[in-house]
Design a protein around this motif. Structure first.
Motif, PDB file in Angstrom:
ATOM      1  N   VAL A 118       0.649  -1.015   0.012  1.00 39.99           N
ATOM      2  CA  VAL A 118       0.061  -0.142  -0.032  1.00 39.99           C
ATOM      3  C   VAL A 118       0.829   1.191   0.145  1.00 39.99           C
ATOM      4  CG1 VAL A 118      -1.673   1.356   1.290  1.00 39.99           C
ATOM      5  CG2 VAL A 118      -1.857  -1.210   1.104  1.00 39.99           C
ATOM      6  N   THR A 119       1.907   1.186   0.825  1.00 44.87           N
ATOM      7  CA  THR A 119       2.576   2.665   1.095  1.00 44.87           C
ATOM      8  C   THR A 119       3.578   2.950  -0.069  1.00 44.87           C
ATOM      9  OG1 THR A 119       4.137   1.315   2.642  1.00 44.87           O
ATOM     10  CG2 THR A 119       2.366   2.676   3.644  1.00 44.87           C
ATOM     11  N   ALA A 120       4.069   1.743  -0.660  1.00 44.92           N
ATOM     12  CA  ALA A 120       4.909   2.021  -1.906  1.00 44.92           C
ATOM     13  C   ALA A 120       4.080   3.070  -3.008  1.00 44.92           C
ATOM     14  CB  ALA A 120       5.205   0.783  -2.679  1.00 44.92           C
ATOM     15  N   TYR A 121       2.833   2.982  -3.284  1.00 42.76           N
ATOM     16  CA  TYR A 121       1.863   3.921  -4.065  1.00 42.76           C
ATOM     17  C   TYR A 121       1.770   5.091  -3.210  1.00 42.76           C
ATOM     18  CZ  TYR A 121      -2.341   5.095  -5.966  1.00 42.76           C
ATOM     19  OH  TYR A 121      -3.329   6.152  -6.805  1.00 42.76           O
ATOM     20  N   THR A 122       1.175   4.940  -2.147  1.00 42.62           N
ATOM     21  CA  THR A 122       0.899   6.324  -1.410  1.00 42.62           C
ATOM     22  C   THR A 122       2.010   7.285  -1.072  1.00 42.62           C
ATOM     23  OG1 THR A 122       0.702   5.133   0.870  1.00 42.62           O
ATOM     24  CG2 THR A 122      -1.417   5.260  -0.379  1.00 42.62           C
ATOM     25  N   LEU A 123       3.112   6.700  -0.778  1.00 39.40           N
ATOM     26  CA  LEU A 123       4.317   7.270  -0.605  1.00 39.40           C
ATOM     27  C   LEU A 123       5.024   7.949  -1.731  1.00 39.40           C
ATOM     28  CD1 LEU A 123       6.841   8.170   1.337  1.00 39.40           C
ATOM     29  CD2 LEU A 123       8.004   6.097   0.596  1.00 39.40           C
ATOM     30  N   ALA A 124       4.955   7.520  -2.978  1.00 38.86           N
ATOM     31  CA  ALA A 124       5.312   8.221  -4.088  1.00 38.86           C
ATOM     32  C   ALA A 124       4.348   9.234  -4.476  1.00 38.86           C
ATOM     33  CB  ALA A 124       5.437   7.078  -5.251  1.00 38.86           C
ATOM     34  N   PHE A 125       2.864   8.898  -4.145  1.00 39.33           N
ATOM     35  CA  PHE A 125       1.934   9.591  -4.445  1.00 39.33           C
ATOM     36  C   PHE A 125       2.100  10.902  -3.711  1.00 39.33           C
ATOM     37  CE2 PHE A 125      -3.060   9.626  -4.849  1.00 39.33           C
ATOM     38  CZ  PHE A 125      -3.018  10.879  -5.292  1.00 39.33           C
ATOM     39  N   GLY A 126       1.994  10.870  -2.234  1.00 44.91           N
ATOM     40  CA  GLY A 126       2.169  11.865  -1.317  1.00 44.91           C
ATOM     41  C   GLY A 126       3.469  12.654  -1.412  1.00 44.91           C
ATOM     42  N   GLY A 127       4.385  11.944  -1.689  1.00 44.51           N
ATOM     43  CA  GLY A 127       5.766  12.771  -2.024  1.00 44.51           C
ATOM     44  C   GLY A 127       6.168  13.413  -3.080  1.00 44.51           C
ATOM     45  N   LEU A 128       5.298  13.151  -4.094  1.00 44.05           N
ATOM     46  CA  LEU A 128       5.663  13.870  -5.346  1.00 44.05           C
ATOM     47  C   LEU A 128       4.401  14.890  -5.729  1.00 44.05           C
ATOM     48  CD1 LEU A 128       7.198  11.029  -7.503  1.00 44.05           C
ATOM     49  CD2 LEU A 128       8.248  13.265  -6.610  1.00 44.05           C
TER      50      LEU A 128
END
Length: 498
Positions: free
Chosen positions: A60-70
């Motif tokens: 889940v967080t591989a997606y949300t981390l790239a999403f939120g970070g960029l």
């Protein structure tokens, strides 16, 4: 009056605006679905690719981390190339990344594809909110459109669980990613033919160093919280990651005060109303994503539900979230003070979480779980629309693009932190429980429930503390007034575009 909008114009009829809203909302729904659609399939994915319990949240967080970070960078790219163009590029890339993830043959390929999905989602999200506010300029229509957007943004996660359950049960987990192909194709065709091209807001330069610093800070934060379950809070891996995250964030904020076109203008955060609204949306996502991840394992591992039944079990949350976001909240937002509305939404979250702290391995769905899920939906609807209205009411027009990116950033960051931190708390509490009851029959199921209960207690405290902050900080009274109230002064009450 023609029905075909020219470049830079809003659609000229109610029907054409409705079509534009449906397409824009579908794009937002697609990227929100993918924050949770694989969650129901996690047990199957863990068995297939040998994911550890501590590492499961990275799906889940591989997606949300790239999403939120960029997201902040994605907002600036949209300023540079145009919101419609950014949306089209984002959707096309998102579809290709979904195909790659669905065809994954190992963990690295799967997590890489999920991160790539997040990169393109960071282009889509700021564009959707900006296109809504340029398409719907009349206050009452904008409030209604924001209600639909809020429903997609906050209930899409639970809808992803429902769809993920159906696809996993009747096909397999890979279709949780392949489903984005027809959704993305519909968005691409529809946006090209039906959504107007708004004028650009002027020249914008990309703050690449700022994007790198903010993304690395988020990576350190999520990694530190996520790995504490495996290495312990006192380990050098966890302490080093959290310290690096704090240092990188400090350097990022310092850099934003010195560059001419920052990713995050500090004046936006300096406004106490918008800052409190951002905090509330981040905490709402924190509580929601932690609950969705924990309840997925409660349903499947403890209660023995199939993926399909697990997805359907979340319908109580989805239904109340949609109704309150699209109907109740948009009516209240023009009549009730915004701060108390946001705080009451957080209070409803706290009550729902308190109900979940009563769970046991023998808990009944209808009496012990469904009321809590429905309260979660009420909390989402009560909080999200007034929080967005607060931001768009106090934000200057020159900062409208970055404000829409921040809204999505805090939601994704909150969801990432919630999934990682609450998963760690749950695993640690379960391990402690098992150690104290070694050899007891059925202790593993009891430990799993106990871990989720402890994590829910933490969420209760965080939600209530944030509600107090919002009550003190938010001074905006009401949002845009409906026509019957505002009368001839309607144009005067129209908020700045977000």
């Amino acid at each position: 009056m023609t029905n075909a909008p020219r470049a830079g114009q809003a659609p000229s009829t109610r029907v054409s605006r409705g079509v534009a809203l449906a397409l824009i909302s579908l794009a937002q729904l697609m990227i929100t679905l993918d924050s949770t659609i694989v969650s129901v399939a996690l047990p199957a994915i863990q068995d297939a690719v040998d994911l550890s319990d501590a590492g499961r949240q990275w799906t889940v967080t591989a997606y949300t981390l790239a999403f939120g970070g960029l997201l902040l960078l994605g907002g600036r790219v949209g300023d540079l190339i145009g919101r419609k163009q950014a949306l089209l590029i984002g959707v096309a890339g998102f579809v290709l990344a979904s195909v790659l993830g669905g065809a994954a043959v190992n963990v690295e390929m799967l997590l890489g594809a999920r991160a790539l999905q997040g990169v393109f989602a960071a282009l889509i999200a700021p564009s959707t909110l900006s296109l809504i506010t340029t398409t719907f300029t009349e206050p009452r229509e904008r409030a209604k459109a924001l209600g639909v957007y809020a429903a997609c943004a906050m209930s899409g996660g639970a809808l992803g669980l429902v769809l993920g359950g159906v696809l996993t049960d009747y096909l397999n987990w890979r279709w949780c990613l392949f489903v984005n192909v027809p959704l993305g194709a519909a968005v691409l065709i529809g946006v090209l033919t039906s959504v107007p091209t708004p004028p650009r807001e002027g020249r914008s330069r990309l703050d690449v160093p700022g994007a790198v610093l903010s993304s690395l800070a988020m990576l350190g934060l999520i990694y530190g919280f996520g790995e504490a379950a495996e290495y312990g809070w006192s380990s050098w891996q966890v302490i080093g990651a959290l310290a690096a995250a704090a240092l990188l964030m400090a350097v990022f904020l310092l850099s934003q005060s010195r560059v001419t076109q920052p990713l995050l203008p500090l004046r936006v955060l300096a406004n106490r109303d918008s800052a409190a609204a951002f905090l509330a949306m981040g905490v709402a996502a924190f509580c929601t994503y932690g609950m969705l991840l924990g309840m997925t394992y409660q349903f499947q591992t403890v209660m023995g539900y199939s993926p399909l039944r697990t997805g359907l079990a979340f319908l109580g949350y989805v239904g109340t979230a949609v109704v309150f976001s699209t109907q109740v909240a948009r009516w209240l937002v023009a009549r009730a003070p915004l701060g108390p509305m946001i705080a009451s939404g957080l209070g409803v979250f706290a009550v729902a979480l308190l109900l979940l702290t009563r769970l046991t391995p023998e808990s009944d769905y209808l009496t012990d779980i469904l009321p809590a899920l429905m309260l979660f939906g009420i909390g989402v609807g009560t909080l999200t629309v007034p929080a967005m209205t607060t931001v768009m009411t106090v934000t200057e027009s020159r900062d409208s693009g970055v404000a829409s990116a921040i809204i999505n950033t805090v939601q994704q960051a909150g969801g990432s932190v919630g999934a990682a931190l609450l998963n760690t708390i749950s695993i640690s509490a379960a391990a402690t429980y098992l150690a104290s009851r070694d050899g007891d029959p059925g202790s593993e199921l009891s430990a799993s429930v106990h871990g989720f209960v402890v994590a829910s207690r933490w969420s209760v405290g965080i939600a209530l503390a944030t509600a107090l902050v919002v009550l003190v900080a938010v001074r905006v009274r009401t949002g845009p007034q409906p026509r019957a109230v505002a009368g001839q002064r309607e144009n005067e009450t129209e908020p700045a575009d977000v």
